[in-house]
Design a protein around this motif. Structure first.
Motif, PDB file in Angstrom:
ATOM      1  N   ASN A   7       0.725  -1.415  -0.587  1.00  0.00           N
ATOM      2  CA  ASN A   7       0.203  -0.067  -0.279  1.00  0.00           C
ATOM      3  C   ASN A   7       0.819   1.234   0.143  1.00  0.00           C
ATOM      4  O   ASN A   7       0.144   1.879  -0.338  1.00  0.00           O
ATOM      5  N   ASP A   8       1.690   1.636   0.333  1.00  0.00           N
ATOM      6  CA  ASP A   8       3.274   1.915   0.568  1.00  0.00           C
ATOM      7  C   ASP A   8       3.935   2.414  -0.829  1.00  0.00           C
ATOM      8  O   ASP A   8       4.687   3.277  -1.004  1.00  0.00           O
ATOM      9  N   TRP A   9       3.152   1.998  -2.357  1.00  0.00           N
ATOM     10  CA  TRP A   9       3.968   2.184  -3.051  1.00  0.00           C
ATOM     11  C   TRP A   9       4.010   3.944  -3.482  1.00  0.00           C
ATOM     12  O   TRP A   9       3.759   4.378  -3.627  1.00  0.00           O
ATOM     13  N   CYS A  39       6.066  -0.471  -7.923  1.00  0.00           N
ATOM     14  CA  CYS A  39       4.866  -1.738  -8.089  1.00  0.00           C
ATOM     15  C   CYS A  39       5.669  -1.891 -10.310  1.00  0.00           C
ATOM     16  O   CYS A  39       5.626  -0.743 -10.557  1.00  0.00           O
ATOM     17  N   PHE A  40       5.648  -2.682 -10.109  1.00  0.00           N
ATOM     18  CA  PHE A  40       6.423  -3.154 -11.593  1.00  0.00           C
ATOM     19  C   PHE A  40       5.667  -3.832 -12.536  1.00  0.00           C
ATOM     20  O   PHE A  40       5.326  -5.001 -12.386  1.00  0.00           O
ATOM     21  N   THR A  41       5.303  -2.823 -13.298  1.00  0.00           N
ATOM     22  CA  THR A  41       4.827  -3.595 -14.508  1.00  0.00           C
ATOM     23  C   THR A  41       5.276  -4.059 -15.661  1.00  0.00           C
ATOM     24  O   THR A  41       5.699  -3.211 -16.101  1.00  0.00           O
ATOM     25  N   ARG A  67       3.768   6.193 -13.277  1.00  0.00           N
ATOM     26  CA  ARG A  67       2.825   6.621 -12.976  1.00  0.00           C
ATOM     27  C   ARG A  67       2.713   6.758 -11.184  1.00  0.00           C
ATOM     28  O   ARG A  67       3.484   6.018 -10.812  1.00  0.00           O
ATOM     29  N   LEU A  68       2.578   7.553 -10.881  1.00  0.00           N
ATOM     30  CA  LEU A  68       2.844   7.725  -9.389  1.00  0.00           C
ATOM     31  C   LEU A  68       1.576   7.707  -8.564  1.00  0.00           C
ATOM     32  O   LEU A  68       0.234   7.228  -9.147  1.00  0.00           O
ATOM     33  N   PRO A  69       1.309   7.380  -7.556  1.00  0.00           N
ATOM     34  CA  PRO A  69      -0.071   6.716  -6.779  1.00  0.00           C
ATOM     35  C   PRO A  69      -1.345   7.937  -7.054  1.00  0.00           C
ATOM     36  O   PRO A  69      -2.233   7.548  -6.818  1.00  0.00           O
ATOM     37  N   ASN A  70      -1.477   9.340  -7.057  1.00  0.00           N
ATOM     38  CA  ASN A  70      -2.068  10.460  -7.403  1.00  0.00           C
ATOM     39  C   ASN A  70      -2.675  10.334  -9.128  1.00  0.00           C
ATOM     40  O   ASN A  70      -3.994  10.519  -9.567  1.00  0.00           O
ATOM     41  N   GLY A  71      -2.116   8.803 -10.013  1.00  0.00           N
ATOM     42  CA  GLY A  71      -2.291   9.095 -11.251  1.00  0.00           C
ATOM     43  C   GLY A  71      -1.499  10.007 -12.448  1.00  0.00           C
ATOM     44  O   GLY A  71      -1.325   9.737 -13.682  1.00  0.00           O
ATOM     45  N   GLU A  72      -0.910  10.334 -11.621  1.00  0.00           N
ATOM     46  CA  GLU A  72      -0.088  11.562 -12.739  1.00  0.00           C
ATOM     47  C   GLU A  72       0.715  10.475 -13.543  1.00  0.00           C
ATOM     48  O   GLU A  72       1.535   9.403 -12.282  1.00  0.00           O
ATOM     49  N   TRP A  73       1.243  10.586 -14.416  1.00  0.00           N
ATOM     50  CA  TRP A  73       2.503  10.003 -15.374  1.00  0.00           C
ATOM     51  C   TRP A  73       3.369  10.389 -15.346  1.00  0.00           C
ATOM     52  O   TRP A  73       3.196  11.897 -15.558  1.00  0.00           O
ATOM     53  N   ILE A  74       4.528   9.990 -15.774  1.00  0.00           N
ATOM     54  CA  ILE A  74       5.670  10.329 -15.693  1.00  0.00           C
ATOM     55  C   ILE A  74       6.838   9.268 -17.169  1.00  0.00           C
ATOM     56  O   ILE A  74       6.091   8.584 -17.599  1.00  0.00           O
TER      57      ILE A  74
END
Length: 131
Positions: A7-9, A39-41, A67-74
């Motif tokens: 839960n802390d990714w 988180c590895f995808t 992708r950050l936890p808030n949904g922002e893409w980098i």
């Protein structure tokens, strides 16, 4: 996500599991990620669907995505900065932000990204060229 996430990714990385150079980096990051902050995808996994993210496979293949936890893409070098920060290598991240180094890293990554299929021996139709 691949079900191996706490839960802390802090960052999700979308990597090409068929790229030998990419896999070396991912293996290192997995070893360093003792607190499960990444988180590895694997975009090469048959269950991966880029359309679930509103993107194409070309988007994911052209440049590393995060992708950050808030949904922002980098994308690009910023993904690596976030990955290294997540595993505690903040001094390396700080160095990567210095003006000369930052520009060099961005340029080097763009060259690598455009040529990684050829550089990793995965350009079998002869269309890959060094750009």
């Amino acid at each position: 996500m691949n079900g191996e996430v706490s839960n802390d990714w802090q960052v999700e990385v979308f990597y090409d599991g068929e790229c030998p150079l990419c896999l070396r980096e991912i293996k290192l990051l997995r070893r360093l990620d003792r607190k499960d902050r990444i988180c590895f995808t694997d975009i090469a996994d048959s269950s991966f669907s880029p359309s679930c993210f509103g993107m194409t496979m070309k988007d994911f293949m052209d440049e590393i995505q995060g992708r950050l936890p808030n949904g922002e893409w980098i994308t690009g070098v910023e993904v690596f900065r976030r990955l290294y920060a997540a595993v505690g290598l903040k001094p390396v991240v700080a160095l990567s932000r210095l003006p000369g180094i930052s520009h060099g890293l961005e340029f080097g990554y763009r060259v690598f990204a455009r040529n990684r299929l050829r550089l990793t021996g995965r350009c079998d139709d002869g269309t890959c060229k060094v750009n």
